[in-house]
Motif scaffolding. Structure first.
Motif, PDB file in Angstrom:
ATOM      1  N   LEU A   7       0.773  -1.251   0.023  1.00 60.18           N
ATOM      2  CA  LEU A   7      -0.073  -0.005  -0.003  1.00 60.18           C
ATOM      3  C   LEU A   7       0.840   1.169   0.255  1.00 60.18           C
ATOM      4  CD1 LEU A   7      -2.581  -1.317   2.887  1.00 60.18           C
ATOM      5  CD2 LEU A   7      -2.949  -1.261   0.237  1.00 60.18           C
ATOM      6  N   GLY A   8       0.548   2.351  -0.768  1.00 58.67           N
ATOM      7  CA  GLY A   8       1.329   3.288  -0.905  1.00 58.67           C
ATOM      8  C   GLY A   8       2.695   3.147  -1.711  1.00 58.67           C
ATOM      9  N   ALA A   9       2.409   2.284  -2.755  1.00 56.37           N
ATOM     10  CA  ALA A   9       3.466   1.459  -3.600  1.00 56.37           C
ATOM     11  C   ALA A   9       4.653   2.537  -4.414  1.00 56.37           C
ATOM     12  CB  ALA A   9       2.920   0.397  -4.717  1.00 56.37           C
ATOM     13  N   LEU A  31       0.521  -3.792  -6.077  1.00 57.96           N
ATOM     14  CA  LEU A  31       0.915  -2.743  -5.537  1.00 57.96           C
ATOM     15  C   LEU A  31      -0.266  -1.678  -5.755  1.00 57.96           C
ATOM     16  CD1 LEU A  31       4.098  -2.571  -8.172  1.00 57.96           C
ATOM     17  CD2 LEU A  31       4.142  -3.273  -5.599  1.00 57.96           C
ATOM     18  N   LEU A  32      -0.630  -1.053  -4.775  1.00 60.47           N
ATOM     19  CA  LEU A  32      -1.854  -0.213  -4.767  1.00 60.47           C
ATOM     20  C   LEU A  32      -0.925   0.954  -4.535  1.00 60.47           C
ATOM     21  CD1 LEU A  32      -4.926   0.223  -4.363  1.00 60.47           C
ATOM     22  CD2 LEU A  32      -4.649  -0.099  -2.105  1.00 60.47           C
ATOM     23  N   LEU A  33      -1.722   2.124  -5.486  1.00 61.62           N
ATOM     24  CA  LEU A  33      -1.215   3.371  -5.300  1.00 61.62           C
ATOM     25  C   LEU A  33      -2.372   4.295  -5.869  1.00 61.62           C
ATOM     26  CD1 LEU A  33       0.079   4.226  -8.730  1.00 61.62           C
ATOM     27  CD2 LEU A  33       0.976   1.921  -7.885  1.00 61.62           C
ATOM     28  N   ARG A  34      -2.262   5.540  -5.432  1.00 55.67           N
ATOM     29  CA  ARG A  34      -3.171   6.459  -5.728  1.00 55.67           C
ATOM     30  C   ARG A  34      -3.024   7.055  -7.248  1.00 55.67           C
ATOM     31  NH1 ARG A  34      -3.793  10.157  -0.370  1.00 55.67           N
ATOM     32  NH2 ARG A  34      -1.614  10.017  -0.490  1.00 55.67           N
ATOM     33  N   VAL A  49      -0.344  -3.773 -10.731  1.00 58.66           N
ATOM     34  CA  VAL A  49      -0.633  -2.541 -10.221  1.00 58.66           C
ATOM     35  C   VAL A  49      -2.200  -2.200 -10.095  1.00 58.66           C
ATOM     36  CG1 VAL A  49      -0.243  -0.054 -10.900  1.00 58.66           C
ATOM     37  CG2 VAL A  49       1.493  -1.609 -11.036  1.00 58.66           C
ATOM     38  N   VAL A  50      -2.507  -1.726  -8.965  1.00 59.38           N
ATOM     39  CA  VAL A  50      -3.662  -1.459  -8.862  1.00 59.38           C
ATOM     40  C   VAL A  50      -3.946   0.234  -8.419  1.00 59.38           C
ATOM     41  CG1 VAL A  50      -6.010  -1.830  -7.618  1.00 59.38           C
ATOM     42  CG2 VAL A  50      -4.559  -3.698  -8.022  1.00 59.38           C
ATOM     43  N   ILE A  51      -4.620   0.775  -9.141  1.00 60.72           N
ATOM     44  CA  ILE A  51      -4.914   2.160  -8.937  1.00 60.72           C
ATOM     45  C   ILE A  51      -6.243   2.470  -7.694  1.00 60.72           C
ATOM     46  CG2 ILE A  51      -5.138   4.778  -9.834  1.00 60.72           C
ATOM     47  CD1 ILE A  51      -2.621   2.981 -10.716  1.00 60.72           C
ATOM     48  N   ARG A  61     -10.808  -4.317   0.050  1.00 60.37           N
ATOM     49  CA  ARG A  61     -11.170  -5.791   0.478  1.00 60.37           C
ATOM     50  C   ARG A  61     -10.770  -6.766  -0.558  1.00 60.37           C
ATOM     51  NH1 ARG A  61     -15.886  -6.463   4.730  1.00 60.37           N
ATOM     52  NH2 ARG A  61     -15.024  -4.990   6.593  1.00 60.37           N
ATOM     53  N   GLN A  62     -11.111  -6.169  -1.902  1.00 57.20           N
ATOM     54  CA  GLN A  62     -10.911  -6.904  -2.978  1.00 57.20           C
ATOM     55  C   GLN A  62      -9.570  -7.216  -3.086  1.00 57.20           C
ATOM     56  OE1 GLN A  62     -12.474  -4.427  -6.207  1.00 57.20           O
ATOM     57  NE2 GLN A  62     -14.357  -5.310  -5.807  1.00 57.20           N
TER      58      GLN A  62
END
Length: 111
Positions: A7-9, A31-34, A49-51, A61-62
């Protein structure tokens, strides 16, 4: 196979962690990033990568499902809310390992 959610990748330390984990064939990263503009283009082959935002409960949760370890490298005025959201998602998904890194209050300037 170990699954790691970062989180915050795009944080400086998180990028180093992702690159190091990218060298391990037995690791799968999410990798979760905004901000997708902060992607380096050097993301490891074992990373998805997930935005999104950790405060998006449904998305969190997903991406949490099936993870073995959560590595959080977050910033913001709402760290307490972010931490609560992460812990709630971990509990809902049965994830038990969390590494939470932040530089809150750190001064990296020269003396």
């Amino acid at each position: 196979m170990k699954r790691v959610l970062i989180l915050g990748a795009t944080g400086q330390i998180a990028q180093w962690v992702a690159l190091d984990l990218g060298q391990h064939a037995d690791v799968q990263q999410t990798l979760l990033l905004r901000n997708p503009r902060k992607l380096s283009g050097r993301e490891p082959a074992n990373a998805q990568v997930v935005i999104g935002d950790v405060l998006d409960k449904k998305l969190l949760r997903q991406v949490m499902v099936g993870q073995d370890i959560v590595y959080a490298n977050l910033i913001g005025e709402d760290l307490d809310k972010q931490a609560r959201a992460i812990i709630a998602a971990m509990q809902a998904c049965g994830v038990h390992r969390l590494v939470f890194v932040l530089s809150l209050g750190a001064d990296f300037g020269a003396p």
